[in-house]
Design a protein around this motif. Sequence first.
Motif, mmCIF file in Angstrom:
data_model
loop_
_atom_site.group_PDB
_atom_site.id
_atom_site.type_symbol
_atom_site.label_atom_id
_atom_site.label_comp_id
_atom_site.label_asym_id
_atom_site.label_seq_id
_atom_site.Cartn_x
_atom_site.Cartn_y
_atom_site.Cartn_z
ATOM 1 N N ASP A 20 0.869 -1.169 0.000
ATOM 2 C CA ASP A 20 0.000 0.000 0.000
ATOM 3 C C ASP A 20 0.910 1.224 0.000
ATOM 4 O OD1 ASP A 20 -2.137 1.723 0.214
ATOM 5 O OD2 ASP A 20 -2.427 1.396 2.360
ATOM 6 N N LEU A 21 0.983 1.902 -1.136
ATOM 7 C CA LEU A 21 1.849 3.079 -1.243
ATOM 8 C C LEU A 21 1.203 4.269 -0.547
ATOM 9 C CD1 LEU A 21 3.078 2.914 -4.949
ATOM 10 C CD2 LEU A 21 4.292 2.225 -2.894
ATOM 11 N N VAL A 22 2.019 4.999 0.204
ATOM 12 C CA VAL A 22 1.560 6.234 0.833
ATOM 13 C C VAL A 22 2.462 7.364 0.353
ATOM 14 C CG1 VAL A 22 0.548 5.137 2.852
ATOM 15 C CG2 VAL A 22 2.915 5.810 2.927
ATOM 16 N N ALA A 23 1.858 8.496 0.122
ATOM 17 C CA ALA A 23 2.611 9.649 -0.384
ATOM 18 C C ALA A 23 3.322 10.369 0.754
ATOM 19 C CB ALA A 23 1.665 10.616 -1.092
ATOM 20 N N LEU A 24 4.500 10.834 0.454
ATOM 21 C CA LEU A 24 5.243 11.665 1.401
ATOM 22 C C LEU A 24 4.796 13.114 1.232
ATOM 23 C CD1 LEU A 24 8.793 10.136 0.881
ATOM 24 C CD2 LEU A 24 7.416 9.990 2.942
ATOM 25 N N PRO A 25 4.705 13.870 2.307
ATOM 26 C CA PRO A 25 4.291 15.267 2.204
ATOM 27 C C PRO A 25 5.213 16.112 1.319
ATOM 28 C CG PRO A 25 4.249 14.562 4.490
ATOM 29 C CD PRO A 25 4.872 13.457 3.694
ATOM 30 N N SER B 224 12.233 10.022 7.059
ATOM 31 C CA SER B 224 11.711 8.983 7.956
ATOM 32 C C SER B 224 10.555 9.520 8.791
ATOM 33 C CB SER B 224 12.811 8.463 8.878
ATOM 34 O OG SER B 224 13.806 7.817 8.147
ATOM 35 N N LYS B 225 10.709 10.736 9.316
ATOM 36 C CA LYS B 225 9.634 11.352 10.109
ATOM 37 C C LYS B 225 8.382 11.553 9.253
ATOM 38 C CE LYS B 225 12.573 13.891 13.341
ATOM 39 N NZ LYS B 225 13.103 15.231 13.679
ATOM 40 N N GLN B 226 8.585 12.047 8.026
ATOM 41 C CA GLN B 226 7.449 12.278 7.139
ATOM 42 C C GLN B 226 6.757 10.971 6.770
ATOM 43 O OE1 GLN B 226 8.377 14.742 3.751
ATOM 44 N NE2 GLN B 226 9.518 16.200 5.008
ATOM 45 N N ALA B 227 7.550 9.921 6.541
ATOM 46 C CA ALA B 227 6.977 8.614 6.205
ATOM 47 C C ALA B 227 6.161 8.067 7.375
ATOM 48 C CB ALA B 227 8.082 7.646 5.806
ATOM 49 N N LYS B 228 6.671 8.210 8.589
ATOM 50 C CA LYS B 228 5.930 7.754 9.774
ATOM 51 C C LYS B 228 4.639 8.555 9.930
ATOM 52 C CE LYS B 228 9.889 6.130 12.460
ATOM 53 N NZ LYS B 228 10.740 6.384 13.630
ATOM 54 N N THR B 229 4.710 9.865 9.695
ATOM 55 C CA THR B 229 3.525 10.713 9.770
ATOM 56 C C THR B 229 2.475 10.272 8.752
ATOM 57 O OG1 THR B 229 4.847 12.579 10.546
ATOM 58 C CG2 THR B 229 2.693 13.103 9.613
ATOM 59 N N ALA B 230 2.939 9.793 7.589
ATOM 60 C CA ALA B 230 2.032 9.331 6.541
ATOM 61 C C ALA B 230 1.568 7.887 6.792
ATOM 62 C CB ALA B 230 2.713 9.431 5.187
#
Length: 179
Positions: free
Chosen positions: A86-91, A108-114
Amino acid sequence: MLKVQSAEVRFRLFECGQFFLILMGAGLLAPAAFADVVEPATLAVADFEFRDTSGEVRDQTAEHEARLKAFGVALQDGLSGNQKIDLVALPCQAEQCTIKDPGLVDLSKQAKTASAKYLLIGQVHKMSTLVGWVKFAVLDLSNNKPVCDRYLTYRGDTDEAWRRAAEFTARDVEKHCIP
């Protein structure tokens, strides 16, 4: 009359026994039926960086930027077709979104947030007109450790060579990097 009741009791016990056997069988088969229903791995894909050490005289910056962008699209398309991912977009996708800018810690922080569990980072390296490399890693964000670290080569510096490299990279990520 007593014999009729005892036959009825045996028949009812037989029916109950069959019912319990069916329930037990269903209980044993249910986990196998739902074994394939696994939560897809959430993966954030950072933009890949580009490095050119070919030493070619002609400036190919615009061509390589276009190819790198197409590489990213082909990679995302290849990964999005997999039901295990399941792909999630980075901000940061609207701007530079690589391990250099904004950096691995911020990515890494942005990926965790997403809500991503994994982060894919990488680089395309043009060594010469004939030889290119794709270096990538998939990081497990729960423990900040790489799940895999791969190094692929491809031939050619054309749109098709880069597209094929992206497609192969997507298949390799699916096969070797997503648990």
